[in-house]
Scaffold this motif. Structure first.
Motif, PDB file in Angstrom:
ATOM      1  N   GLY A   1      58.560  50.971  56.805  1.00 13.93           N
ATOM      2  CA  GLY A   1      58.147  50.654  57.664  1.00 13.93           C
ATOM      3  C   GLY A   1      56.903  49.481  57.808  1.00 13.93           C
ATOM      4  N   PHE A   2      57.516  47.988  57.050  1.00 18.49           N
ATOM      5  CA  PHE A   2      56.688  47.382  56.828  1.00 18.49           C
ATOM      6  C   PHE A   2      57.551  46.034  57.538  1.00 18.49           C
ATOM      7  CE2 PHE A   2      56.506  47.782  51.705  1.00 18.49           C
ATOM      8  CZ  PHE A   2      55.490  49.115  51.604  1.00 18.49           C
ATOM      9  N   ARG A   3      56.795  45.320  57.944  1.00 22.25           N
ATOM     10  CA  ARG A   3      57.182  44.290  58.789  1.00 22.25           C
ATOM     11  C   ARG A   3      57.606  42.746  58.129  1.00 22.25           C
ATOM     12  NH1 ARG A   3      51.573  43.405  62.240  1.00 22.25           N
ATOM     13  NH2 ARG A   3      51.619  41.526  60.985  1.00 22.25           N
ATOM     14  N   SER A   4      57.968  42.612  57.061  1.00 22.45           N
ATOM     15  CA  SER A   4      57.996  41.826  56.481  1.00 22.45           C
ATOM     16  C   SER A   4      58.859  42.352  55.182  1.00 22.45           C
ATOM     17  CB  SER A   4      57.659  40.538  56.298  1.00 22.45           C
ATOM     18  OG  SER A   4      58.200  39.993  55.546  1.00 22.45           O
ATOM     19  N   THR A   5      59.953  41.259  54.450  1.00 21.43           N
ATOM     20  CA  THR A   5      60.701  41.334  53.646  1.00 21.43           C
ATOM     21  C   THR A   5      59.811  40.459  52.669  1.00 21.43           C
ATOM     22  OG1 THR A   5      62.080  40.239  53.608  1.00 21.43           O
ATOM     23  CG2 THR A   5      63.000  42.203  54.646  1.00 21.43           C
TER      24      THR A   5
ATOM     25  N   GLY B   1      51.991  42.714  52.407  1.00 15.41           N
ATOM     26  CA  GLY B   1      53.007  41.761  53.449  1.00 15.41           C
ATOM     27  C   GLY B   1      52.039  40.282  53.245  1.00 15.41           C
ATOM     28  N   ARG B   2      53.517  39.198  53.105  1.00 16.08           N
ATOM     29  CA  ARG B   2      53.470  37.758  52.751  1.00 16.08           C
ATOM     30  C   ARG B   2      54.003  37.351  53.433  1.00 16.08           C
ATOM     31  NH1 ARG B   2      54.411  36.552  46.743  1.00 16.08           N
ATOM     32  NH2 ARG B   2      52.959  35.272  47.070  1.00 16.08           N
ATOM     33  N   GLY B   3      55.148  37.583  54.266  1.00 13.02           N
ATOM     34  CA  GLY B   3      55.852  37.132  55.343  1.00 13.02           C
ATOM     35  C   GLY B   3      55.128  37.016  56.348  1.00 13.02           C
ATOM     36  N   PHE B   4      55.267  35.704  56.960  1.00 16.41           N
ATOM     37  CA  PHE B   4      55.324  35.512  58.194  1.00 16.41           C
ATOM     38  C   PHE B   4      56.510  34.464  58.394  1.00 16.41           C
ATOM     39  CE2 PHE B   4      51.825  36.351  56.367  1.00 16.41           C
ATOM     40  CZ  PHE B   4      50.961  38.325  57.942  1.00 16.41           C
ATOM     41  N   GLY B   5      56.867  34.547  57.867  1.00 21.94           N
ATOM     42  CA  GLY B   5      58.378  32.748  58.419  1.00 21.94           C
ATOM     43  C   GLY B   5      59.689  33.633  59.066  1.00 21.94           C
TER      44      GLY B   5
END
Length: 127
Positions: A57-61, A76-80
């Protein structure tokens, strides 16, 4: 955060990761990727990060993992947009002297760069 044993059991049952090997367990519980990867920790066996993202259920890979005691902490580190160009990797290639065309072809192998002055050649005017 998640219990380390729960995370390792998930990896073993879902992907056949030999988590009883301490070196393997270390790779899959401590990873800070520079760019968005396709496979978790870029390790074998290959664990698709998209599947992990969906299952957890993470928002990013694009996430990192670190072991703290009996837990694994996920950041979480993904915002792209996740389209395949790693900004950090592209900047490193530029610093190493690669041209913009080399960098784009590294990330997008099947892309053709076209000078906008020649764009009319590719348009279909329906004539």
């Amino acid at each position: 955060a998640m219990q380390r044993s729960t995370w390792l059991t998930y990896l073993k049952n879902s992907f056949g990761v030999p988590v009883d090997d301490p070196a393997v367990a270390q790779k899959f519980t401590n990873d800070v990727p520079v760019c968005r990867d396709i496979y978790l920790a870029n390790a074998w066996p290959q664990v698709p990060v998209e599947k992990v993202r969906a299952d957890m259920g993470f928002r990013s890979t694009f996430f990192s993992m670190r072991s703290v005691g009996d837990s694994v902490i996920f950041d979480g580190r993904g915002f792209g947009h996740g389209v395949g160009l790693c900004q950090e990797g592209a900047m490193r290639m530029a610093r190493d002297g690669y041209s913009y065309t080399d960098i784009l072809h590294h990330y997008f192998a099947e892309v053709h760069l076209v000078d906008l002055k020649n764009l009319d050649f590719f348009r279909d005017d329906g004539l």
